[in-house]
Design a protein around this motif. Structure first.
Motif, PDB file in Angstrom:
ATOM      1  N   VAL A 268       0.838  -1.204   0.000  1.00 17.99           N
ATOM      2  CA  VAL A 268       0.000   0.000   0.000  1.00 17.99           C
ATOM      3  C   VAL A 268       0.872   1.253   0.000  1.00 17.99           C
ATOM      4  N   ARG A 269       1.899   1.276   0.820  1.00 21.29           N
ATOM      5  CA  ARG A 269       2.773   2.444   0.872  1.00 21.29           C
ATOM      6  C   ARG A 269       3.532   2.627  -0.438  1.00 21.29           C
ATOM      7  N   GLU A 270       3.961   1.528  -1.039  1.00 20.87           N
ATOM      8  CA  GLU A 270       4.634   1.621  -2.334  1.00 20.87           C
ATOM      9  C   GLU A 270       3.686   2.162  -3.395  1.00 20.87           C
ATOM     10  N   ARG A 271       2.433   1.758  -3.317  1.00 18.29           N
ATOM     11  CA  ARG A 271       1.433   2.263  -4.273  1.00 18.29           C
ATOM     12  C   ARG A 271       1.236   3.762  -4.112  1.00 18.29           C
ATOM     13  N   HIS A 272       1.186   4.245  -2.881  1.00 19.43           N
ATOM     14  CA  HIS A 272       1.058   5.680  -2.648  1.00 19.43           C
ATOM     15  C   HIS A 272       2.267   6.435  -3.198  1.00 19.43           C
ATOM     16  N   ALA A 273       3.460   5.900  -2.963  1.00 21.39           N
ATOM     17  CA  ALA A 273       4.668   6.568  -3.437  1.00 21.39           C
ATOM     18  C   ALA A 273       4.697   6.630  -4.964  1.00 21.39           C
ATOM     19  N   ALA A 274       4.285   5.539  -5.628  1.00 21.13           N
ATOM     20  CA  ALA A 274       4.294   5.516  -7.093  1.00 21.13           C
ATOM     21  C   ALA A 274       3.271   6.496  -7.661  1.00 21.13           C
ATOM     22  N   ALA A 275       2.095   6.554  -7.059  1.00 24.82           N
ATOM     23  CA  ALA A 275       1.066   7.473  -7.537  1.00 24.82           C
ATOM     24  C   ALA A 275       1.509   8.918  -7.361  1.00 24.82           C
ATOM     25  N   ALA A 276       2.127   9.214  -6.216  1.00 20.78           N
ATOM     26  CA  ALA A 276       2.599  10.575  -5.963  1.00 20.78           C
ATOM     27  C   ALA A 276       3.678  10.976  -6.951  1.00 20.78           C
ATOM     28  N   ALA A 277       4.628  10.060  -7.197  1.00 24.06           N
ATOM     29  CA  ALA A 277       5.716  10.370  -8.119  1.00 24.06           C
ATOM     30  C   ALA A 277       5.176  10.651  -9.517  1.00 24.06           C
ATOM     31  N   ARG A 278       4.211   9.848  -9.958  1.00 23.94           N
ATOM     32  CA  ARG A 278       3.668  10.064 -11.299  1.00 23.94           C
ATOM     33  C   ARG A 278       2.878  11.366 -11.367  1.00 23.94           C
ATOM     34  N   CYS A 279       2.157  11.686 -10.318  1.00 24.86           N
ATOM     35  CA  CYS A 279       1.400  12.937 -10.293  1.00 24.86           C
ATOM     36  C   CYS A 279       2.342  14.127 -10.464  1.00 24.86           C
ATOM     37  N   ARG A 280       3.460  14.104  -9.767  1.00 23.96           N
ATOM     38  CA  ARG A 280       4.387  15.234  -9.836  1.00 23.96           C
ATOM     39  C   ARG A 280       5.141  15.264 -11.161  1.00 23.96           C
ATOM     40  N   GLU A 281       5.397  14.083 -11.736  1.00 26.32           N
ATOM     41  CA  GLU A 281       5.998  14.051 -13.070  1.00 26.32           C
ATOM     42  C   GLU A 281       5.074  14.711 -14.087  1.00 26.32           C
ATOM     43  N   ARG A 282       3.805  14.343 -14.028  1.00 28.17           N
ATOM     44  CA  ARG A 282       2.840  14.930 -14.955  1.00 28.17           C
ATOM     45  C   ARG A 282       2.699  16.428 -14.705  1.00 28.17           C
ATOM     46  N   GLY A 283       2.702  16.821 -13.436  1.00 28.50           N
ATOM     47  CA  GLY A 283       2.621  18.240 -13.128  1.00 28.50           C
ATOM     48  C   GLY A 283       3.790  19.018 -13.694  1.00 28.50           C
ATOM     49  N   ALA A 284       5.005  18.457 -13.564  1.00 32.14           N
ATOM     50  CA  ALA A 284       6.189  19.134 -14.109  1.00 32.14           C
ATOM     51  C   ALA A 284       6.079  19.285 -15.616  1.00 32.14           C
ATOM     52  N   GLU A 285       5.552  18.269 -16.279  1.00 35.84           N
ATOM     53  CA  GLU A 285       5.359  18.351 -17.729  1.00 35.84           C
ATOM     54  C   GLU A 285       4.406  19.476 -18.102  1.00 35.84           C
ATOM     55  N   LEU A 286       3.476  19.805 -17.206  1.00 31.79           N
ATOM     56  CA  LEU A 286       2.504  20.870 -17.451  1.00 31.79           C
ATOM     57  C   LEU A 286       2.984  22.221 -16.911  1.00 31.79           C
ATOM     58  N   GLY A 287       4.203  22.261 -16.392  1.00 28.54           N
ATOM     59  CA  GLY A 287       4.728  23.507 -15.848  1.00 28.54           C
ATOM     60  C   GLY A 287       4.203  23.849 -14.476  1.00 28.54           C
ATOM     61  N   LEU A 288       3.703  22.850 -13.735  1.00 25.57           N
ATOM     62  CA  LEU A 288       3.153  23.076 -12.406  1.00 25.57           C
ATOM     63  C   LEU A 288       4.159  22.647 -11.349  1.00 25.57           C
ATOM     64  N   ALA A 289       4.310  23.475 -10.326  1.00 22.13           N
ATOM     65  CA  ALA A 289       5.228  23.170  -9.232  1.00 22.13           C
ATOM     66  C   ALA A 289       4.446  22.832  -7.978  1.00 22.13           C
ATOM     67  N   PRO A 290       4.904  21.835  -7.194  1.00 22.10           N
ATOM     68  CA  PRO A 290       4.263  21.575  -5.915  1.00 22.10           C
ATOM     69  C   PRO A 290       4.571  22.690  -4.926  1.00 22.10           C
ATOM     70  N   VAL A 291       3.685  22.868  -3.952  1.00 23.40           N
ATOM     71  CA  VAL A 291       3.857  23.961  -2.996  1.00 23.40           C
ATOM     72  C   VAL A 291       5.137  23.792  -2.184  1.00 23.40           C
ATOM     73  N   PRO A 292       5.334  22.661  -1.468  1.00 24.29           N
ATOM     74  CA  PRO A 292       6.645  22.473  -0.846  1.00 24.29           C
ATOM     75  C   PRO A 292       7.580  21.841  -1.873  1.00 24.29           C
ATOM     76  N   ASP A 293       8.875  21.806  -1.563  1.00 32.72           N
ATOM     77  CA  ASP A 293       9.787  21.128  -2.474  1.00 32.72           C
ATOM     78  C   ASP A 293       9.450  19.639  -2.491  1.00 32.72           C
ATOM     79  N   PRO A 294       9.801  18.933  -3.578  1.00 32.13           N
ATOM     80  CA  PRO A 294       9.382  17.526  -3.709  1.00 32.13           C
ATOM     81  C   PRO A 294       9.802  16.644  -2.542  1.00 32.13           C
ATOM     82  N   GLU A 295      10.954  16.955  -1.921  1.00 33.12           N
ATOM     83  CA  GLU A 295      11.425  16.122  -0.817  1.00 33.12           C
ATOM     84  C   GLU A 295      10.489  16.185   0.387  1.00 33.12           C
TER      85      GLU A 295
END
Length: 362
Positions: A268-295
């Motif tokens: 379950v935790r690995e699934r959450h990490a994979a979903a989060a990573a893909r969400c941020r990858e897609r966001g970067a492709e769209l020029g969107l930055a997360p509010v805190p730094d990715p770390e």
């Protein structure tokens, strides 16, 4: 498609469980059996279901109150705070600040140790507050995942400092938006709070807590006055519950936890990490930055910066693509758009669908 950071989408097996004939929790012994199984499953998720060979394990009593997750935050304060209680409220977000409001409303003396909402927890300021000449800290509160900004806080670093400087101080941690999707150091926390509608993917309506022996002792010494915002009546329910419990929500959460544990906590935790990573990858492709730094971004929610556009984007996503995201809260309501990849929604295919829709409306 509901992709908000709580309430989350409820999977079909849980909905089917909810549709079964109602059990009267006051007279039907089956309800007590379900409640006991639920608390055992929660103990496994909290990581407090076993002691080490010397008997020194992470054992905590797990209780489930009838009420939305915020009830847990208020009940923790109502159960531990009285006039004169000195409380440090460590904060870098809306919910961390909210603890100070609760403390004041129950007559305690809150000291808000705060950073800006896009900054890490103010650990140096915490050190200063703990070391102050007049410091006599009874309680420290903090938030693991500040959902409005998608920030996962380093609560272990804070706990290190508290244990070193004020070992008698009790700790309360809001893990409502992380528990079940992220490992939580419950064995180091006196009252660790969760809720049904986040990573568990059950309906809103239940607040959960893992409570240490010394927290119970403090509650008994204070004798809280509230019935509803009070953990004490749930410590021993062998003779019945303090009020009619929320039967349908209890059976739903029990079913949801059964699915989670069948999958396995690591998976379950690995699934959450994979979903989060893909969400941020897609966001970067769209020029969107997360509010805190990715770390510092949480595996359970991503908050993207969309200055002045959040509400308009949310409405278009809902109307044009039937995808429901959330805006920010408070000062960030117009500038932050949040994707909840937690619980049942922590799946790459669901993230892809949500981000495809977002790409179409940007």
């Amino acid at each position: 498609m509901l992709m908000t950071p709580g309430p989350t989408a409820v999977p079909e097996p849980v909905r089917e469980t909810m549709s079964r004939e109602l059990i009267n929790p006051d007279v039907d012994p089956r309800f007590r059996e379900i409640y006991d199984r639920l608390t055992e499953r929660l103990a496994t998720v909290y990581g407090v279901d076993a002691a080490d060979a010397a008997g020194n394990g992470a054992s905590r009593d797990v209780v489930v109150l009838g009420g939305e997750g915020i009830l847990g935050l208020e009940a923790a304060v109502a159960s531990l705070v009285e006039p004169g209680t000195e409380v440090l409220c460590l904060s870098n977000g809306l919910y961390g600040e909210g603890f100070a409001d609760f403390v004041g409303s129950y007559g305690g003396d809150p000291t808000l140790v705060a950073a800006e909402h896009d900054e890490p927890l103010p650990l140096d300021a915490l050190d200063d507050a703990l070391a102050a000449d007049d410091a006599d800290v009874d309680l420290v509160t903090m938030v693991h995942c500040e959902t409005p900004t998608g920030t996962l806080n380093d609560v272990e670093a804070a706990l290190d400092r508290i244990e070193a400087a004020a070992p008698a101080a009790l700790t309360v941690v809001d893990a409502v938006s992380s528990l079940g999707g992220v490992e939580v150091p419950t064995d180091r926390i006196d009252v660790c709070l969760g809720a049904s509608q986040k990573c568990f993917s059950a309906p809103p309506g239940l607040a959960t807590a893992a409570v240490s022996d010394r927290a119970w002792a403090a509650m008994e010494a204070r004798d809280p006055h509230s019935l509803y915002a009070n953990f004490l009546p749930f410590r021993d329910v062998s003779d019945g519950f303090p009020y009619t419990h929320l039967t349908t929500e209890v059976v739903a959460l029990d079913a949801a936890l059964g699915l989670l544990l069948d999958e396995g906590l690591d998976a379950v935790r690995e699934r959450h990490a994979a979903a989060a990573a893909r969400c941020r990858e897609r966001g970067a492709e769209l020029g969107l930055a997360p509010v805190p730094d990715p770390e510092r971004s949480s595996p359970t929610v991503t908050a993207f910066e969309v200055p002045g556009r959040a509400e308009a984007l949310r409405e278009r996503l809902r109307e044009e693509h039937d995808v429901v995201l959330a805006t920010g809260l408070g000062e960030g309501s117009e500038d932050v758009l949040r994707v909840g990849h937690m619980g049942h929604n922590a799946r790459v295919d669901r993230v892809e669908e949500a981000m495809d829709a977002l790409a179409a409306v940007l």
